[in-house]
Design a protein around this motif. Structure first.
Motif, PDB file in Angstrom:
ATOM      1  N   TRP A  36       0.851  -1.181   0.000  1.00  0.00           N
ATOM      2  CA  TRP A  36       0.000   0.000   0.000  1.00  0.00           C
ATOM      3  C   TRP A  36       0.892   1.238   0.000  1.00  0.00           C
ATOM      4  N   ARG A  38       0.614   5.704  -0.424  1.00  0.00           N
ATOM      5  CA  ARG A  38      -0.338   6.809  -0.300  1.00  0.00           C
ATOM      6  C   ARG A  38       0.267   8.081  -0.858  1.00  0.00           C
ATOM      7  N   ARG A  45       4.218  10.227  -3.715  1.00  0.00           N
ATOM      8  CA  ARG A  45       3.668   8.945  -3.285  1.00  0.00           C
ATOM      9  C   ARG A  45       4.713   8.250  -2.405  1.00  0.00           C
ATOM     10  N   ASP A  89      -2.733  11.163   8.114  1.00  0.00           N
ATOM     11  CA  ASP A  89      -2.888   9.952   7.318  1.00  0.00           C
ATOM     12  C   ASP A  89      -3.799  10.188   6.111  1.00  0.00           C
ATOM     13  N   ALA A  91      -5.010  10.864   2.671  1.00  0.00           N
ATOM     14  CA  ALA A  91      -4.336  10.704   1.381  1.00  0.00           C
ATOM     15  C   ALA A  91      -5.173   9.778   0.506  1.00  0.00           C
ATOM     16  N   TYR A  93      -4.935   6.295  -1.109  1.00  0.00           N
ATOM     17  CA  TYR A  93      -4.170   5.073  -0.877  1.00  0.00           C
ATOM     18  C   TYR A  93      -4.250   4.181  -2.119  1.00  0.00           C
ATOM     19  N   TYR A  94      -3.082   3.727  -2.561  1.00  0.00           N
ATOM     20  CA  TYR A  94      -2.978   2.910  -3.758  1.00  0.00           C
ATOM     21  C   TYR A  94      -2.429   1.536  -3.415  1.00  0.00           C
ATOM     22  N   GLY A 109      -6.820   3.569  -6.659  1.00  0.00           N
ATOM     23  CA  GLY A 109      -6.716   4.449  -5.505  1.00  0.00           C
ATOM     24  C   GLY A 109      -8.036   4.573  -4.762  1.00  0.00           C
ATOM     25  N   GLN A 111      -9.732   6.993  -1.468  1.00  0.00           N
ATOM     26  CA  GLN A 111      -9.508   8.157  -0.613  1.00  0.00           C
ATOM     27  C   GLN A 111      -9.732   7.814   0.852  1.00  0.00           C
TER      28      GLN A 111
END
Length: 116
Positions: A36, A38, A45, A89, A91, A93-94, A109, A111
């Motif tokens: 993961w 972000r 990133r 935190d 962001a 998240y990917y 991604g 949110q």
């Protein structure tokens, strides 16, 4: 080819929890590690957590003790349990799946927004 579908993002108050999921399909059997990342507005990133097919994990210092990454190899799914969330935190998240050092795939991604 690997397709990654993320879910579980949302809005939560500081101190709350969220669990992100990332399901892999396609050539998922070729995945060696998943992670993961972000990206917050105006920032690069960054890696949040990663886990290998063997179960070895790695965490960013900023999330150690609060976030836990896990995977279900049978379901080709990786999870990120996020506890004690902080506004920083926040962001997108990917999810990332790595097949080799030069071959990886990204999810679309999700949110995560943490309100103070």
């Amino acid at each position: 080819q690997v397709r990654l579908v993320e879910s579980g993002g949302g809005l939560v108050q500081a101190g709350g929890s969220l669990r992100l999921s990332c399901a892999a399909s396609g050539s998922a059997f070729s995945i060696r590690a998943m992670g993961w990342y972000r990206q917050a507005p105006g920032k690069q990133r960054e890696l949040v957590a990663a886990i290998t097919v063997g179960g070895s994990t790695n965490y960013a210092d900023s999330v150690k003790g609060r976030f836990t990454i896990s995977r279900d190899n049978g379901k080709n799914t990786v999870y990120l349990q996020m506890n004690s969330l902080k506004p920083e935190d926040t962001a997108v998240y990917y999810c990332n799946a790595q097949l080799s050092i030069v071959d990886s795939y990204w999810g679309q991604g999700t949110q995560v927004t943490v309100s103070s």
